[in-house]
Design a protein around this motif. Structure first.
Motif, mmCIF file in Angstrom:
data_model
loop_
_atom_site.group_PDB
_atom_site.id
_atom_site.type_symbol
_atom_site.label_atom_id
_atom_site.label_comp_id
_atom_site.label_asym_id
_atom_site.label_seq_id
_atom_site.Cartn_x
_atom_site.Cartn_y
_atom_site.Cartn_z
ATOM 1 N N TYR A 74 -9.464 -9.485 -4.462
ATOM 2 C CA TYR A 74 -9.068 -8.536 -3.425
ATOM 3 C C TYR A 74 -7.594 -8.188 -3.601
ATOM 4 N N GLU A 75 -7.244 -7.000 -3.129
ATOM 5 C CA GLU A 75 -5.887 -6.515 -3.346
ATOM 6 C C GLU A 75 -4.860 -7.294 -2.538
ATOM 7 N N ASP A 76 -5.209 -7.577 -1.277
ATOM 8 C CA ASP A 76 -4.226 -8.236 -0.420
ATOM 9 C C ASP A 76 -4.934 -9.116 0.602
ATOM 10 N N ALA A 77 -4.123 -9.726 1.474
ATOM 11 C CA ALA A 77 -4.654 -10.655 2.477
ATOM 12 C C ALA A 77 -5.567 -9.944 3.471
ATOM 13 N N GLU A 78 -5.236 -8.699 3.814
ATOM 14 C CA GLU A 78 -6.047 -7.971 4.786
ATOM 15 C C GLU A 78 -7.454 -7.721 4.253
ATOM 16 N N ALA A 79 -7.556 -7.351 2.988
ATOM 17 C CA ALA A 79 -8.875 -7.132 2.392
ATOM 18 C C ALA A 79 -9.657 -8.441 2.325
ATOM 19 N N ALA A 80 -8.966 -9.533 2.046
ATOM 20 C CA ALA A 80 -9.631 -10.832 2.010
ATOM 21 C C ALA A 80 -10.124 -11.227 3.401
ATOM 22 N N ARG A 81 -9.325 -10.956 4.429
ATOM 23 C CA ARG A 81 -9.755 -11.242 5.798
ATOM 24 C C ARG A 81 -11.032 -10.473 6.152
ATOM 25 N N THR A 82 -11.045 -9.205 5.774
ATOM 26 C CA THR A 82 -12.223 -8.384 6.065
ATOM 27 C C THR A 82 -13.460 -8.940 5.364
ATOM 28 N N ALA A 83 -13.303 -9.388 4.138
ATOM 29 C CA ALA A 83 -14.435 -9.948 3.405
ATOM 30 C C ALA A 83 -14.944 -11.225 4.073
ATOM 31 N N ILE A 84 -14.034 -12.027 4.606
ATOM 32 C CA ILE A 84 -14.438 -13.257 5.310
ATOM 33 C C ILE A 84 -15.185 -12.907 6.592
ATOM 34 N N GLU A 85 -14.675 -11.942 7.331
ATOM 35 C CA GLU A 85 -15.324 -11.543 8.578
ATOM 36 C C GLU A 85 -16.688 -10.903 8.335
ATOM 37 N N ASP A 86 -16.864 -10.283 7.168
ATOM 38 C CA ASP A 86 -18.157 -9.690 6.804
ATOM 39 C C ASP A 86 -19.094 -10.703 6.155
ATOM 40 N N ARG A 87 -18.657 -11.938 6.015
ATOM 41 C CA ARG A 87 -19.428 -13.017 5.408
ATOM 42 C C ARG A 87 -19.728 -12.756 3.937
ATOM 43 N N ASP A 88 -18.848 -12.028 3.272
ATOM 44 C CA ASP A 88 -18.984 -11.849 1.829
ATOM 45 C C ASP A 88 -18.491 -13.097 1.092
ATOM 46 N N VAL A 89 -17.477 -13.752 1.651
ATOM 47 C CA VAL A 89 -16.933 -14.984 1.078
ATOM 48 C C VAL A 89 -16.697 -15.983 2.198
ATOM 49 N N TYR A 90 -16.596 -17.264 1.821
ATOM 50 C CA TYR A 90 -16.356 -18.323 2.803
ATOM 51 C C TYR A 90 -14.874 -18.502 3.106
ATOM 52 N N VAL A 94 -4.736 -16.668 -1.047
ATOM 53 C CA VAL A 94 -3.859 -15.493 -1.062
ATOM 54 C C VAL A 94 -2.501 -15.905 -1.629
ATOM 55 N N VAL A 95 -2.069 -15.199 -2.665
ATOM 56 C CA VAL A 95 -0.766 -15.455 -3.275
ATOM 57 C C VAL A 95 0.230 -14.440 -2.744
ATOM 58 N N THR A 96 1.291 -14.917 -2.141
ATOM 59 C CA THR A 96 2.326 -14.054 -1.551
ATOM 60 C C THR A 96 3.687 -14.449 -2.135
ATOM 61 N N PRO A 97 4.707 -13.614 -1.888
ATOM 62 C CA PRO A 97 6.057 -14.001 -2.345
ATOM 63 C C PRO A 97 6.517 -15.320 -1.745
ATOM 64 N N ARG A 98 5.959 -15.694 -0.590
ATOM 65 C CA ARG A 98 6.361 -16.950 0.045
ATOM 66 C C ARG A 98 5.610 -18.152 -0.517
ATOM 67 N N GLY A 99 4.562 -17.887 -1.300
ATOM 68 C CA GLY A 99 3.772 -18.981 -1.847
ATOM 69 C C GLY A 99 2.282 -18.737 -1.645
#
Length: 331
Positions: A74-90, A94-99
């Protein structure tokens, strides 16, 4: 049969029962204990998000666990969140500049959420904490998912009792269908009142939860009635094996279908308890996301069982040879 041979026949039946019970006990224990003893991720869908180079590194690290994870990018954390809420992934790393951060969904499986925390923490540099965000948290009334997992066996028992009673009471045709549907609807209402209104283990739409509970009971009850209509008493044994023994053991509700041995979790999702549990989890915590497949499975079981129950006995009666009336003596 003479009086001398009667005890011998009774003795043989006693020996048959004594020989059969240990076999049944061993089979039941093996069916339930074997999947539990082999819990491990197998193509568990998880996400990886962030800049390409950093995400590639995370994916390579996760790939060291061969066959454990099915990686979705996924491109970013928001897209990953959406995938989790849609039950596409468990969950998602997420890799960010902060870690590195970890997104989980304990409502989808507390066991998987814990497994992901351990896996990501083990790959992080020593002394580096990994922030964890529970995107879809488990209900406060059931933080470990114990109530949800324990609800399948009572539903199976209620469905079995309904189907068996319908057949044993001699109900046929429309009356049998009305009995099965009505009993399942009432069971769904009672189940939602207990699990949602009282225990707080379910937190979704109340009527949707009641509908899934009722449909699960209907699928199991229809299976019992349908198999018994086709096969007689042997049908009860087949239905019990599929819906109570294998259905509960292979449902994956206490962990996740992808944590069970290969093929076992997939089979469990085609049986009413597994499909019912997945649909209930979806409507309770994920606003119905990914509930379509499990609901279709439950509907197929219910429609097939009701159809056989309604028309099977009639066709058997029509196929039975008509007996000629005894001749009336004359004179």
């Amino acid at each position: 049969m003479s009086a001398a041979t009667a005890p011998s026949a009774a003795g043989r039946r006693t020996l048959a029962v004594l020989a059969l019970i240990p076999v049944v006990a061993a089979l039941a224990l093996a069916v339930f204990a074997w999947p539990a003893a082999r819990i491990a991720p197998r193509d568990l869908p998880i996400g990886v998000a962030g800049p390409a180079a950093a995400a590639d590194a995370v994916e390579r690290q996760l790939g060291r666990h061969e066959g454990a994870f099915e990686i979705h990018r996924y491109e970013d954390a928001e897209a990953a969140r959406t995938a989790i809420e849609d039950r596409d992934v468990y969950g998602a790393v997420v890799v960010t500049p902060r870690g590195t951060e970890l997104l989980t969904a304990s409502a989808g499986s507390p066991v998987v959420a814990g497994l992901l925390r351990e896996a990501v923490a083990a790959q992080a540099p020593a002394g580096t904490p990994v922030p964890v965000t529970d995107v879809v948290a488990a209900p406060a009334g059931d933080p470990r998912g114990a109530v949800l997992g324990a609800s399948l066996l009572p539903l199976a028992i209620v469905g079995a009792a309904t189907g068996a009673a319908t057949v044993l009471l001699g109900l046929r045709g429309v009356r049998a269908v009305v009995t099965l549907v009505g009993a399942a609807a009432l069971a769904g209402l009672v189940g939602a009142a207990l699990a949602d209104s009282w225990l707080g283990a379910l937190t979704g739409d109340w009527w949707a939860e009641a509908g899934v509970l009722g449909l699960t009971v209907l699928a199991i009850g229809s299976a019992f009635a349908g198999f018994a209509t086709l096969l007689g008493k042997a049908g009860f044994g087949l239905a019990a094996t599929l819906t109570i023994l294998l259905g509960n053991a292979f449902s994956g509700m206490s962990s996740a279908p992808q944590l069970l041995p290969t093929g076992v979790g997939a089979l469990g999702q085609w049986l009413p308890p597994g499909a019912g549990g997945s649909a209930l989890r979806s409507v309770s915590a994920f606003d119905g996301a990914a509930a379509g497949g499990p609901l279709l499975v439950l509907s197929l079981w219910a429609v097939a069982g009701l159809t056989v129950t309604a028309f099977g006995a009639r066709r058997r009666a029509e196929a039975a040879p008509a007996t000629e009336p005894a001749p009336v003596p004359v004179g």
